[in-house]
Design a protein around this motif. Structure first.
Motif, PDB file in Angstrom:
ATOM      1  N   ILE A  50       0.864  -1.180   0.000  1.00 45.33           N
ATOM      2  CA  ILE A  50       0.000   0.000   0.000  1.00 45.33           C
ATOM      3  C   ILE A  50       0.902   1.232   0.000  1.00 45.33           C
ATOM      4  O   ILE A  50       1.832   1.328   0.802  1.00 45.33           O
ATOM      5  CB  ILE A  50      -0.918   0.001   1.231  1.00 45.33           C
ATOM      6  N   VAL A  51       0.630   2.175  -0.916  1.00 40.91           N
ATOM      7  CA  VAL A  51       1.513   3.330  -1.076  1.00 40.91           C
ATOM      8  C   VAL A  51       0.893   4.663  -0.680  1.00 40.91           C
ATOM      9  O   VAL A  51       1.565   5.694  -0.724  1.00 40.91           O
ATOM     10  CB  VAL A  51       2.040   3.428  -2.528  1.00 40.91           C
ATOM     11  N   ASP A  52      -0.396   4.661  -0.304  1.00 41.19           N
ATOM     12  CA  ASP A  52      -1.019   5.926   0.100  1.00 41.19           C
ATOM     13  C   ASP A  52      -2.147   5.664   1.091  1.00 41.19           C
ATOM     14  O   ASP A  52      -2.509   4.531   1.366  1.00 41.19           O
ATOM     15  CB  ASP A  52      -1.515   6.724  -1.107  1.00 41.19           C
ATOM     16  N   LYS A  53      -2.699   6.737   1.636  1.00 40.36           N
ATOM     17  CA  LYS A  53      -3.749   6.634   2.650  1.00 40.36           C
ATOM     18  C   LYS A  53      -5.056   6.079   2.099  1.00 40.36           C
ATOM     19  O   LYS A  53      -5.897   5.612   2.854  1.00 40.36           O
ATOM     20  CB  LYS A  53      -3.997   7.996   3.282  1.00 40.36           C
ATOM     21  N   GLN A  54      -5.228   6.116   0.782  1.00 41.02           N
ATOM     22  CA  GLN A  54      -6.433   5.577   0.155  1.00 41.02           C
ATOM     23  C   GLN A  54      -6.365   4.054   0.016  1.00 41.02           C
ATOM     24  O   GLN A  54      -7.350   3.427  -0.358  1.00 41.02           O
ATOM     25  CB  GLN A  54      -6.656   6.202  -1.230  1.00 41.02           C
ATOM     26  N   GLY A  55      -5.215   3.476   0.289  1.00 41.05           N
ATOM     27  CA  GLY A  55      -5.069   2.024   0.230  1.00 41.05           C
ATOM     28  C   GLY A  55      -4.676   1.489  -1.138  1.00 41.05           C
ATOM     29  O   GLY A  55      -4.769   0.290  -1.381  1.00 41.05           O
ATOM     30  N   ASN A  56      -4.217   2.358  -2.038  1.00 43.24           N
ATOM     31  CA  ASN A  56      -3.785   1.903  -3.360  1.00 43.24           C
ATOM     32  C   ASN A  56      -2.501   1.099  -3.258  1.00 43.24           C
ATOM     33  O   ASN A  56      -1.603   1.447  -2.500  1.00 43.24           O
ATOM     34  CB  ASN A  56      -3.556   3.108  -4.290  1.00 43.24           C
ATOM     35  N   ARG A  57      -2.448   0.020  -4.032  1.00 43.65           N
ATOM     36  CA  ARG A  57      -1.256  -0.839  -4.071  1.00 43.65           C
ATOM     37  C   ARG A  57      -0.528  -0.616  -5.381  1.00 43.65           C
ATOM     38  O   ARG A  57      -1.125  -0.711  -6.442  1.00 43.65           O
ATOM     39  CB  ARG A  57      -1.650  -2.305  -3.933  1.00 43.65           C
TER      40      ARG A  57
END
Length: 76
Positions: A50-57
């Motif tokens: 996960i690379v951001d607070k939105q949970g995108n991988r």
């Protein structure tokens, strides 16, 4: 596009995992906090972190303006 090409080449060669490497940041170009957390950790191309607070991988370099790189891990 270059990141995806490298990923495909690694997979064709049988490489399934990589070591996440961050570039050095600067005041004008800081490293994203979550990217910095992943530095030197091992992940697989099929299950990126996960690379951001939105949970995108995403794999290194796939995020907008990301300068991180995937160092292939070769197992013998």
């Amino acid at each position: 596009m270059t990141v995806k090409l490298k990923e495909d080449r690694y997979k064709e060669a049988g490489v399934t995992s990589y070591r996440w490497r961050c570039v050095r940041g600067s005041p004008n170009h800081p490293v994203r906090p979550m990217h910095k957390m992943h530095d030197n950790q091992i992940f697989t191309f099929d299950n990126p972190p996960i690379v951001d607070k939105q949970g995108n991988r995403k794999n290194p370099g796939q995020d907008y303006n990301c300068r991180c790189v995937a160092i292939p891990v070769v197992r013998f």
